[in-house]
Design an enzyme around this catalytic site. Structure first.
Site, PDB file in Angstrom:
ATOM      1  N   THR A 145      -2.361  14.132  28.297  1.00 38.90           N
ATOM      2  CA  THR A 145      -2.124  15.640  28.559  1.00 38.90           C
ATOM      3  C   THR A 145      -2.603  16.356  27.306  1.00 38.90           C
ATOM      4  OG1 THR A 145      -0.010  15.458  27.473  1.00 38.90           O
ATOM      5  CG2 THR A 145      -0.178  14.944  29.931  1.00 38.90           C
ATOM      6  N   ASP A 156     -10.923  10.643  14.979  1.00 33.37           N
ATOM      7  CA  ASP A 156      -9.681  10.563  14.764  1.00 33.37           C
ATOM      8  C   ASP A 156      -9.218  10.214  13.447  1.00 33.37           C
ATOM      9  OD1 ASP A 156      -7.059   9.320  14.824  1.00 33.37           O
ATOM     10  OD2 ASP A 156      -7.235   9.236  16.814  1.00 33.37           O
ATOM     11  N   ASP A 203      -7.076   6.935  12.669  1.00 27.98           N
ATOM     12  CA  ASP A 203      -7.980   5.704  13.007  1.00 27.98           C
ATOM     13  C   ASP A 203      -8.733   5.469  11.870  1.00 27.98           C
ATOM     14  OD1 ASP A 203      -6.521   4.923  15.349  1.00 27.98           O
ATOM     15  OD2 ASP A 203      -8.347   5.826  16.812  1.00 27.98           O
TER      16      ASP A 203
HETATM   17  C1  PRP Z   1      -3.804  14.164  15.371  1.00 29.11           C
HETATM   18  C2  PRP Z   1      -3.559  14.939  13.945  1.00 29.11           C
HETATM   19  C3  PRP Z   1      -2.585  15.920  14.323  1.00 29.11           C
HETATM   20  C4  PRP Z   1      -2.779  16.230  15.680  1.00 29.11           C
HETATM   21  C5  PRP Z   1      -3.864  17.635  16.033  1.00 29.11           C
HETATM   22  O1  PRP Z   1      -2.635  13.073  15.340  1.00 29.11           O
HETATM   23  O2  PRP Z   1      -3.335  14.037  12.910  1.00 29.11           O
HETATM   24  O3  PRP Z   1      -1.172  15.405  14.157  1.00 29.11           O
HETATM   25  O4  PRP Z   1      -3.593  15.260  16.189  1.00 29.11           O
HETATM   26  O5  PRP Z   1      -3.720  17.902  17.196  1.00 29.11           O
HETATM   27  P1  PRP Z   1      -2.846  19.102  17.743  1.00 29.11           P
HETATM   28  O6  PRP Z   1      -3.269  20.118  16.829  1.00 29.11           O
HETATM   29  O7  PRP Z   1      -3.655  19.339  19.058  1.00 29.11           O
HETATM   30  O8  PRP Z   1      -1.765  18.653  18.280  1.00 29.11           O
HETATM   31  P2  PRP Z   1      -2.317  12.161  16.644  1.00 29.11           P
HETATM   32  O9  PRP Z   1      -1.583  12.618  17.780  1.00 29.11           O
HETATM   33  O10 PRP Z   1      -3.744  11.801  17.262  1.00 29.11           O
HETATM   34  O11 PRP Z   1      -1.797  10.932  16.061  1.00 29.11           O
HETATM   35  P3  PRP Z   1      -2.255  10.121  14.504  1.00 29.11           P
HETATM   36  O12 PRP Z   1      -1.705  10.885  13.561  1.00 29.11           O
HETATM   37  O13 PRP Z   1      -1.451   8.896  14.919  1.00 29.11           O
HETATM   38  O14 PRP Z   1      -3.700   9.936  14.637  1.00 29.11           O
END
Ligand code: PRP
Length: 225
Positions: free
Chosen positions: A123, A217, A220
């Site tokens: 989502t 990412d 990652d």
């Molecule tokens: C990524 C990133 C942010 C978020 C940004 O984290 O580090 O926290 O996505 O996206 P947004 O502005 O649309 O909320 P992710 O949820 O992929 O988790 P991770 O830190 O484990 O990579």
């Protein structure tokens, strides 16, 4: 097939609460390395850490100071400054934890809290799983750490957690490496009192709500790939 992209937001159009790092050749060279899909993880970590250090140094410039006189070894007074209040860091896990060491390198024994927010990959909505914060956080300036600002859902949720803990919005600074124009605009409208320090504002979001051209990412690439 590859395409080139240019930022859709000019540096002069950024909201007044947003500071973009000076776009020096050095900074662009660092970003070029971490954006490159062929950069191995060790280099990604090393060069990301260099940008993180620049963000932390810039962030510290935005904290309030007060006069502080000292006596030098020549027995003269130097009219200096010192930081006015206490600070702490808060990282949005997992990727935000990569920025903790850069903060520690500048602020010895700084307290660090954690908020676990993850974007649901289906989502793209942010979801809060966990938070552990310094008990006196409402009495501190907070440097909020997350390398990527995409839709803004994660950082907005993190700020709501901090405000619910009694942190005044004016005492929060958000540091990140790459922002989307959409995320910056949404965040600045929602929290105009919060200063944002970003290294680069990218072209936009793709259909999967990833920042483009971006770097993939971040979590990652920093921890796994
Ligand atoms: C990524 C990133 C942010 C978020 C940004 O984290 O580090 O926290 O996505 O996206 P947004 O502005 O649309 O909320 P992710 O949820 O992929 O988790 P991770 O830190 O484990 O990579």
């Amino acid at each position: 097939m590859s395409t080139t992209v240019t930022p859709t937001i000019s540096i002069t159009d950024v909201p007044s609460n947003v500071t973009v790092l000076a776009q020096t050749p050095q900074l662009i060279a660092l970003y070029t390395i971490i954006r490159d899909v062929n950069t191995p993880r060790a280099d990604f970590v090393f060069y990301s850490n260099r940008i993180i250090r620049l963000l932390v140094e810039e962030g510290l410039n935005h904290l309030p100071t007060q006069s502080h006189d000292v006596t030098t070894p020549t027995d003269l007074t130097y009219q200096g400054l010192k930081f006015e209040g206490k600070i702490c860091g808060v990282s949005i896990m997992r990727a935000g934890e990569s920025m903790e060491q850069g903060l520690r390198d500048c602020c010895r024994s700084v307290r660090i809290g954690k908020i676990l927010i993850q974007r649901d990959e289906e989502t793209t909505q942010a979801k809060l799983f966990y938070e552990k914060l310094p008990t006196d956080i409402n009495d501190r300036y907070v440097l909020l750490l997350d390398p990527m600002l995409a839709t803004g859902g994660s950082v907005i949720m993190a700020v709501e957690v901090l405000i619910n803990k009694g942190v005044p919005a004016e005492r929060i600074l958000f540091l990140n490496l790459i922002s989307s124009p959409e995320g910056i605009a949404l965040f600045a409208k929602r929290f105009p009192q919060i200063k944002v320090i970003t290294g680069f504002i990218d072209e936009g979001l793709n259909d999967e709500k990833f920042v483009v051209p971006g770097l993939g990412d971040f979590g990652d690439r920093y921890y796994c790939i």
